[in-house]
Design a protein around this motif. Structure first.
Motif, mmCIF file in Angstrom:
data_model
loop_
_atom_site.group_PDB
_atom_site.id
_atom_site.type_symbol
_atom_site.label_atom_id
_atom_site.label_comp_id
_atom_site.label_asym_id
_atom_site.label_seq_id
_atom_site.Cartn_x
_atom_site.Cartn_y
_atom_site.Cartn_z
ATOM 1 N N LYS A 76 9.166 16.077 -8.725
ATOM 2 C CA LYS A 76 8.421 15.010 -8.042
ATOM 3 C C LYS A 76 9.262 13.741 -7.946
ATOM 4 C CE LYS A 76 3.975 15.166 -8.536
ATOM 5 N NZ LYS A 76 3.412 15.376 -7.184
ATOM 6 N N ILE A 77 10.058 13.472 -8.976
ATOM 7 C CA ILE A 77 10.950 12.307 -8.935
ATOM 8 C C ILE A 77 11.922 12.443 -7.762
ATOM 9 C CG2 ILE A 77 12.904 11.184 -10.084
ATOM 10 C CD1 ILE A 77 11.476 11.624 -12.730
ATOM 11 N N GLY A 78 12.535 13.625 -7.636
ATOM 12 C CA GLY A 78 13.488 13.853 -6.558
ATOM 13 C C GLY A 78 12.874 13.655 -5.188
ATOM 14 N N LYS A 79 11.617 14.049 -5.046
ATOM 15 C CA LYS A 79 10.921 13.922 -3.762
ATOM 16 C C LYS A 79 10.545 12.478 -3.473
ATOM 17 C CE LYS A 79 6.508 15.081 -1.546
ATOM 18 N NZ LYS A 79 5.208 15.760 -1.720
ATOM 19 N N ILE A 80 9.964 11.802 -4.458
ATOM 20 C CA ILE A 80 9.392 10.481 -4.212
ATOM 21 C C ILE A 80 10.452 9.389 -4.150
ATOM 22 C CG2 ILE A 80 7.840 8.710 -5.161
ATOM 23 C CD1 ILE A 80 6.097 10.970 -6.222
ATOM 24 N N ILE A 81 11.500 9.491 -4.958
ATOM 25 C CA ILE A 81 12.493 8.408 -4.970
ATOM 26 C C ILE A 81 13.180 8.278 -3.619
ATOM 27 C CG2 ILE A 81 14.470 9.771 -5.796
ATOM 28 C CD1 ILE A 81 15.197 7.310 -7.529
ATOM 29 N N GLY A 82 13.344 9.415 -2.924
ATOM 30 C CA GLY A 82 13.938 9.352 -1.591
ATOM 31 C C GLY A 82 13.038 8.636 -0.603
ATOM 32 N N SER A 83 11.733 8.847 -0.739
ATOM 33 C CA SER A 83 10.788 8.201 0.182
ATOM 34 C C SER A 83 10.639 6.712 -0.104
ATOM 35 C CB SER A 83 9.415 8.884 0.087
ATOM 36 O OG SER A 83 8.800 8.634 -1.171
ATOM 37 N N LEU A 84 11.043 6.275 -1.307
ATOM 38 C CA LEU A 84 10.964 4.858 -1.652
ATOM 39 C C LEU A 84 12.121 4.051 -1.083
ATOM 40 C CD1 LEU A 84 9.866 5.050 -5.399
ATOM 41 C CD2 LEU A 84 8.525 4.091 -3.524
ATOM 42 N N ALA A 85 13.152 4.733 -0.590
ATOM 43 C CA ALA A 85 14.354 4.036 -0.125
ATOM 44 C C ALA A 85 14.028 2.994 0.938
ATOM 45 C CB ALA A 85 15.370 5.044 0.409
ATOM 46 N N ASP A 86 13.183 3.359 1.900
ATOM 47 C CA ASP A 86 12.845 2.435 2.988
ATOM 48 C C ASP A 86 12.155 1.172 2.480
ATOM 49 O OD1 ASP A 86 13.919 4.089 4.879
ATOM 50 O OD2 ASP A 86 12.023 5.071 5.377
ATOM 51 N N GLU A 87 11.454 1.298 1.350
ATOM 52 C CA GLU A 87 10.703 0.159 0.829
ATOM 53 C C GLU A 87 11.604 -0.850 0.116
ATOM 54 O OE1 GLU A 87 7.787 0.464 1.906
ATOM 55 O OE2 GLU A 87 7.799 2.626 2.289
ATOM 56 N N PHE A 88 12.768 -0.388 -0.339
ATOM 57 C CA PHE A 88 13.628 -1.262 -1.137
ATOM 58 C C PHE A 88 15.038 -1.377 -0.566
ATOM 59 C CE2 PHE A 88 10.389 0.340 -4.088
ATOM 60 C CZ PHE A 88 9.853 -0.869 -4.497
ATOM 61 N N ARG A 89 15.188 -1.104 0.711
ATOM 62 C CA ARG A 89 16.492 -1.278 1.362
ATOM 63 C C ARG A 89 16.630 -2.736 1.755
ATOM 64 N NH1 ARG A 89 15.954 2.472 4.802
ATOM 65 N NH2 ARG A 89 16.950 4.124 3.594
ATOM 66 N N VAL A 90 17.717 -3.395 1.295
ATOM 67 C CA VAL A 90 17.872 -4.837 1.547
ATOM 68 C C VAL A 90 19.173 -5.133 2.265
ATOM 69 C CG1 VAL A 90 16.495 -5.449 -0.438
ATOM 70 C CG2 VAL A 90 18.951 -5.209 -0.709
ATOM 71 N N MET A 127 0.830 -1.197 0.000
ATOM 72 C CA MET A 127 0.000 0.000 0.000
ATOM 73 C C MET A 127 0.867 1.250 0.000
ATOM 74 S SD MET A 127 -2.995 -1.169 2.658
ATOM 75 C CE MET A 127 -3.740 0.458 2.636
ATOM 76 N N SER A 128 1.976 1.214 0.744
ATOM 77 C CA SER A 128 2.866 2.368 0.807
ATOM 78 C C SER A 128 3.465 2.663 -0.560
ATOM 79 C CB SER A 128 3.979 2.101 1.832
ATOM 80 O OG SER A 128 4.906 3.160 1.827
ATOM 81 N N VAL A 129 3.947 1.623 -1.254
ATOM 82 C CA VAL A 129 4.517 1.805 -2.584
ATOM 83 C C VAL A 129 3.436 2.254 -3.564
ATOM 84 C CG1 VAL A 129 5.667 0.659 -4.509
ATOM 85 C CG2 VAL A 129 6.351 0.140 -2.163
ATOM 86 N N ASP A 130 2.256 1.641 -3.473
ATOM 87 C CA ASP A 130 1.125 2.034 -4.342
ATOM 88 C C ASP A 130 0.858 3.536 -4.238
ATOM 89 O OD1 ASP A 130 0.891 -0.645 -4.807
ATOM 90 O OD2 ASP A 130 -1.193 -0.820 -4.176
ATOM 91 N N ASP A 131 0.738 3.998 -2.997
ATOM 92 C CA ASP A 131 0.394 5.406 -2.761
ATOM 93 C C ASP A 131 1.460 6.345 -3.316
ATOM 94 O OD1 ASP A 131 -1.930 4.632 -1.539
ATOM 95 O OD2 ASP A 131 -1.121 4.740 0.498
ATOM 96 N N LYS A 132 2.716 5.971 -3.143
ATOM 97 C CA LYS A 132 3.791 6.834 -3.600
ATOM 98 C C LYS A 132 3.858 6.902 -5.124
ATOM 99 C CE LYS A 132 6.464 6.161 0.607
ATOM 100 N NZ LYS A 132 7.564 5.451 1.287
ATOM 101 N N ALA A 151 19.784 1.041 0.017
ATOM 102 C CA ALA A 151 18.837 1.062 -1.104
ATOM 103 C C ALA A 151 19.575 1.450 -2.379
ATOM 104 C CB ALA A 151 17.714 2.049 -0.831
ATOM 105 N N HIS A 152 19.336 0.720 -3.462
ATOM 106 C CA HIS A 152 19.919 1.047 -4.770
ATOM 107 C C HIS A 152 18.885 0.703 -5.830
ATOM 108 C CE1 HIS A 152 23.665 0.770 -7.613
ATOM 109 N NE2 HIS A 152 22.776 1.676 -8.000
ATOM 110 N N ILE A 153 18.144 1.704 -6.277
ATOM 111 C CA ILE A 153 17.062 1.495 -7.229
ATOM 112 C C ILE A 153 17.141 2.519 -8.351
ATOM 113 C CG2 ILE A 153 15.459 0.457 -5.582
ATOM 114 C CD1 ILE A 153 14.133 3.219 -5.275
ATOM 115 N N HIS A 154 16.503 2.193 -9.463
ATOM 116 C CA HIS A 154 16.358 3.120 -10.585
ATOM 117 C C HIS A 154 14.871 3.353 -10.823
ATOM 118 C CE1 HIS A 154 20.519 1.819 -12.347
ATOM 119 N NE2 HIS A 154 20.616 2.540 -11.247
ATOM 120 N N LEU A 155 14.455 4.603 -10.848
ATOM 121 C CA LEU A 155 13.054 4.955 -11.087
ATOM 122 C C LEU A 155 12.916 5.522 -12.491
ATOM 123 C CD1 LEU A 155 10.612 6.630 -8.648
ATOM 124 C CD2 LEU A 155 10.771 7.475 -10.988
ATOM 125 N N MET A 156 11.997 4.960 -13.275
ATOM 126 C CA MET A 156 11.765 5.427 -14.646
ATOM 127 C C MET A 156 10.368 6.008 -14.760
ATOM 128 S SD MET A 156 11.375 3.299 -18.197
ATOM 129 C CE MET A 156 9.785 2.692 -17.620
#
Length: 402
Positions: free
Chosen positions: A388-402, A272-277, A368-373
């Protein structure tokens, strides 16, 4: 209390530096060693929070000390003191990312600010220890002649440097560029440094930087292959409550990237968190689709509008463009590239990298190491999209930190 270890064979310099650091505002315990051997003995007894070392020292020099730090995986923030003397080399050293560089003679105010900044950064997890790649590039820049014996599990290889140039590599089964590339892909290497290079054969045809980049590419491809083999363990979910114009697929990766799989509720909360972002991008005028990918091109999640076609295929190609641009920017000595913008006849494709690690091209545990397209039509609001990319990609870090 933070433990700072200073390693230098100049006694007067060592004492004056120690006194200066003790006088700083901060809870610092300053330890000193006159060579690398003494420093190793200190590190075996005391947890070191910051290492400040010279390169040229008797008994055990700075290279051997850094090799010890790499081999033991100590992950100690490091400042290298040396007299390379040119702004070009200083910039190249600073771009390595794994350690900081200061030129002798030191400006104490600069050093003090650097130490305080490093501890501030360390509190947020951005400082790492010395990596093998950074160590090899330091050998190159210091024009050192040496032989490095690299061991990983039961594998042993040797890298031979003459005047800072990698001239030969040998694993027992491979030689030359292939051997060097394989050695640089080995996990958790242990390094021994010998100050001689008794090899007459020159088998290396590529630059050190090219070999390092190729090893990164091979490692990423191997990781991608491993994920393909485990696809049967990946659960693919569709959001039934998504807007009728949006098609959202989330690939759950927890079962293959963590030792503690999330329970059903935790997975749903993360989904849900990723969906919303990602849905925030749908409000951009001209929105076509958005996707998140691993550095090797594996799709993690995507959100598409009604006009989007083959988003994942486009994402793989765009991801490759970003990786190649990053490699090129490193080759040019300008640091790692963060974003590419493909302006085509019918669409704009923007790919942005988020990398919390210190290695420009390789993923690291806990980072976290991801690429957003993001795909937009040709007349979209590009300025708003990039913000918006700059804002949202930072908030996605917690979702994809492994």
């Amino acid at each position: 209390m933070k433990n700072i270890l200073i390693v230098d064979d100049e006694t007067t310099f060592l004492l004056s530096l120690k006194e200066g650091l003790i006088s700083l505002e901060g809870d610092y315990n300053v330890l000193t060693s006159s060579n690398g051997k003494e420093a190793v003995e200190v590190m075996e007894k005391t947890k070191i929070d910051l290492l400040l070392t010279d390169i040229k020292m008797p008994v055990m020099d700075g290279f051997a000390l850094l090799a010890h730090v790499v081999s033991k995986r100590l992950h100690i923030p490091t400042i290298v003191m040396t007299a390379f003397g040119t702004s070009e080399i200083e910039e190249r050293l600073n771009n390595l990312g794994s350690f900081h560089f200061l030129e002798k003679p030191l400006d104490f105010k600069v050093l003090a600010n650097k130490i305080q900044d490093m501890f501030k950064e360390g509190a947020t997890g951005y400082i790492e220890g010395v990596s093998l790649a950074s160590f090899l590039q330091l050998v190159e820049m210091d024009r050192k002649t040496c032989t490095l014996r690299v061991k990983s599990n039961k594998k042993i290889g040797k890298l031979y440097f003459k005047g800072g140039t990698l001239v030969h590599a040998d694993t027992g089964t491979l030689t030359g560029d292939k051997a060097a590339c394989e050695i640089m892909c080995w996990a958790d290497p242990e390094i021994e440094v010998s100050g001689v290079c008794n090899i007459k054969k020159h088998s290396i045809n590529s630059s050190l930087k090219s070999i390092l980049l190729n090893s990164c590419r091979l490692e990423d491809e191997e990781k991608g292959s491993d994920i393909e083999k485990m696809k049967q363990r990946i659960v693919v979910n569709s959001s039934e409550e998504a807007d009728s114009e949006l098609d959202l697929d989330i690939i759950e990766l927890e079962d293959i990237v963590t030792d503690n799989p999330m329970n059903t509720q935790q997975k749903e909360e993360k989904k849900m968190s990723v969906d919303d972002k990602l849905k925030e991008f749908a409000s951009i005028e001209g929105f076509v689709g958005v996707g998140v990918f691993t550095p090797s091109g594996e799709s993690l999640c995507s959100l598409t509008g009604d006009k989007a076609k083959n988003l994942k295929d486009i994402g793989i190609l765009a991801n490759s463009v970003l990786v190649n641009a990053q490699k090129a920017s490193l080759e040019m000595g300008t640091g790692r590239g963060q974003l590419v913008h493909i302006e085509a006849e019918y669409a704009n494709i923007i790919v942005r990298c988020l990398n919390e690690g210190t290695d420009p091209l390789r993923s690291q545990p806990g980072k976290a190491h991801i690429h957003l397209m993001l795909i937009l039509n040709s007349d979209a609001a590009l300025g708003l999209a990039k913000m918006k990319i700059g804002k949202i990609i930072g908030s996605l870090a917690d979702e994809f930190r492994v």
